[in-house]
Design an enzyme around this catalytic site. Structure first.
Site, PDB file in Angstrom:
ATOM      1  N   SER A   7       0.837  -1.199   0.000  1.00  0.00           N
ATOM      2  CA  SER A   7       0.000   0.000   0.000  1.00  0.00           C
ATOM      3  C   SER A   7       0.869   1.245   0.000  1.00  0.00           C
ATOM      4  O   SER A   7       1.610   1.498   0.958  1.00  0.00           O
ATOM      5  CB  SER A   7      -0.910   0.018   1.235  1.00  0.00           C
ATOM      6  N   MET A  36      -8.769   8.027   0.386  1.00  0.00           N
ATOM      7  CA  MET A  36      -9.603   8.360   1.540  1.00  0.00           C
ATOM      8  C   MET A  36     -10.061   9.806   1.448  1.00  0.00           C
ATOM      9  O   MET A  36      -9.281  10.687   1.080  1.00  0.00           O
ATOM     10  CB  MET A  36      -8.820   8.119   2.833  1.00  0.00           C
ATOM     11  N   HIS A  65      -8.378   1.145  -4.040  1.00  0.00           N
ATOM     12  CA  HIS A  65      -9.307   0.932  -2.920  1.00  0.00           C
ATOM     13  C   HIS A  65      -9.935   2.271  -2.554  1.00  0.00           C
ATOM     14  O   HIS A  65      -9.294   3.122  -1.947  1.00  0.00           O
ATOM     15  CB  HIS A  65      -8.529   0.329  -1.736  1.00  0.00           C
ATOM     16  N   MET A  67     -12.027   4.342  -0.406  1.00  0.00           N
ATOM     17  CA  MET A  67     -12.666   4.496   0.907  1.00  0.00           C
ATOM     18  C   MET A  67     -13.326   5.868   0.939  1.00  0.00           C
ATOM     19  O   MET A  67     -12.914   6.773   1.666  1.00  0.00           O
ATOM     20  CB  MET A  67     -11.620   4.347   2.021  1.00  0.00           C
ATOM     21  N   MET A 136     -11.553  -6.078   5.454  1.00  0.00           N
ATOM     22  CA  MET A 136     -10.790  -5.121   6.252  1.00  0.00           C
ATOM     23  C   MET A 136     -10.487  -5.741   7.610  1.00  0.00           C
ATOM     24  O   MET A 136     -11.397  -6.125   8.351  1.00  0.00           O
ATOM     25  CB  MET A 136     -11.571  -3.821   6.435  1.00  0.00           C
ATOM     26  N   ASP A 174      -6.763  -6.469   4.118  1.00  0.00           N
ATOM     27  CA  ASP A 174      -6.075  -5.180   4.235  1.00  0.00           C
ATOM     28  C   ASP A 174      -6.086  -4.738   5.696  1.00  0.00           C
ATOM     29  O   ASP A 174      -7.143  -4.553   6.290  1.00  0.00           O
ATOM     30  CB  ASP A 174      -6.798  -4.141   3.364  1.00  0.00           C
TER      31      ASP A 174
END
Length: 217
Positions: A7, A36, A65, A67, A136, A174
Site C-alpha cells: 500500500s 480516503m 481501494h 474508501m 478489512m 487489508d
C-alpha cells in the site's frame, strides 16, 4: 499461491516513484492505492492525480481501494491502462450492484470491501458478480494499525462460501499484515495480501517485499 499488494499510503511521498518501482521489481503483484476522503473514513490521503503520476514508472498494475462516499462519481477518474482492480465499500454504496456493473463496464475488475463489523451476509446476492472481496482487518482510515483477530474467522468463512458456491472471486485482506501472520492469512484463504507499513516502514523495502513474497508465494 498468494500475491502481495504493498500500500503506497505508507510510502515516502517524496520518493514515491522510486519506492513504487522498488517493490514492483522485488516481486509485488499489485500496487494498492488507498483513497480516503475524510468523510467515509476519518482521514484524507490522495486523489487520482497522485496515482496517475506513477503511470510512466515501471510498476505493477494498480489495485485501487476507494474508501470514499458516493464512489460512482469518481470511479472513472481512477481508470488508466495500469488499473487492474477498483474496490468500493459495501457501506458506502446505495446501489451496490449498479456500482459493480459500472466498474466492470470500464474494463477493470470489481471488488467490494467490508469493514470489520460488516457481516459477509450483506454480499449474499452479489457473489457471482464480484471479482474480489476485500476483508478489512482494521478499521479503515489510518495505516499502521494492529490486525483485528476476528478477521481471520471472517476470511475462513468467506473461503468456505467461495468453495461451496464454486465462485471465482479473489479474497484480499487489508490491515495489520506482518511477516508473522502472512502465512496464516494465505492458508486461511487470502489470495492478495495488502501490506503498508510492514513493507514501506522497513529499512530495505525491496528485501522486505521479497520476504513477504517468499512467505506467501
Amino acid at each position: 499461491m498468494g500475491q502481495l499488494a504493498p500500500s503506497i499510503l505508507s510510502a515516502d511521498f517524496a520518493d514515491l516513484g522510486n519506492q513504487a518501482e522498488a517493490v514492483s521489481r522485488a516481486g509485488a503483484s499489485l500496487l494498492h492505492i488507498d483513497v480516503m476522503d475524510g468523510h467515509f473514513v476519518p482521514n484524507i490521503s490522495f486523489g487520482a492525480a497522485v496515482m496517475k503520476s506513477l503511470n510512466k514508472r515501471d510498476t505493477v498494475p494498480y489495485d485501487v481501494h476507494l474508501m470514499i462516499e458516493d464512489p460512482d462519481k469518481y470511479i472513472a477518474d481512477f481508470i488508466t491502462e495500469k488499473t487492474s482492480f477498483v474496490t468500493v465499500h459495501q457501506e458506502a454504496c446505495r446501489h451496490l450492484h449498479r456500482t459493480v456493473q459500472l466498474i466492470r463496464s470500464l474494463g477493470v475488475h470489481a471488488g467490494v470491501a467490508l469493514n470489520p463489523a460488516t457481516p459477509l451476509s450483506t454480499l449474499q446476492y452479489m457473489w457471482d458478480d464480484l471479482d474480489m472481496v476485500l476483508v478489512m482487518s482494521v478499521n479503515p482510515g489510518f495505516g499502521g494499525q494492529k490486525f483485528i483477530p476476528s478477521a481471520l474467522d471472517k476470511i475462513r468463512q468467506l473461503a468456505q462460501i467461495r468453495e461451496e458456491r464454486g465462485a471465482k472471486f479473489l479474497i484480499e485482506v487489508d490491515g495489520g499484515a506482518t511477516l508473522s501472520n502472512a502465512k496464516e492469512l494465505t492458508e486461511a484463504g487470502v489470495d492478495i495480501l495488502v501490506a503498508g507499513s510492514a513493507v514501506f516502514g522497513a529499512e530495505d523495502i525491496a528485501q522486505r517485499t521479497k520476504d513477504f513474497v517468499s512467505l506467501i508465494g
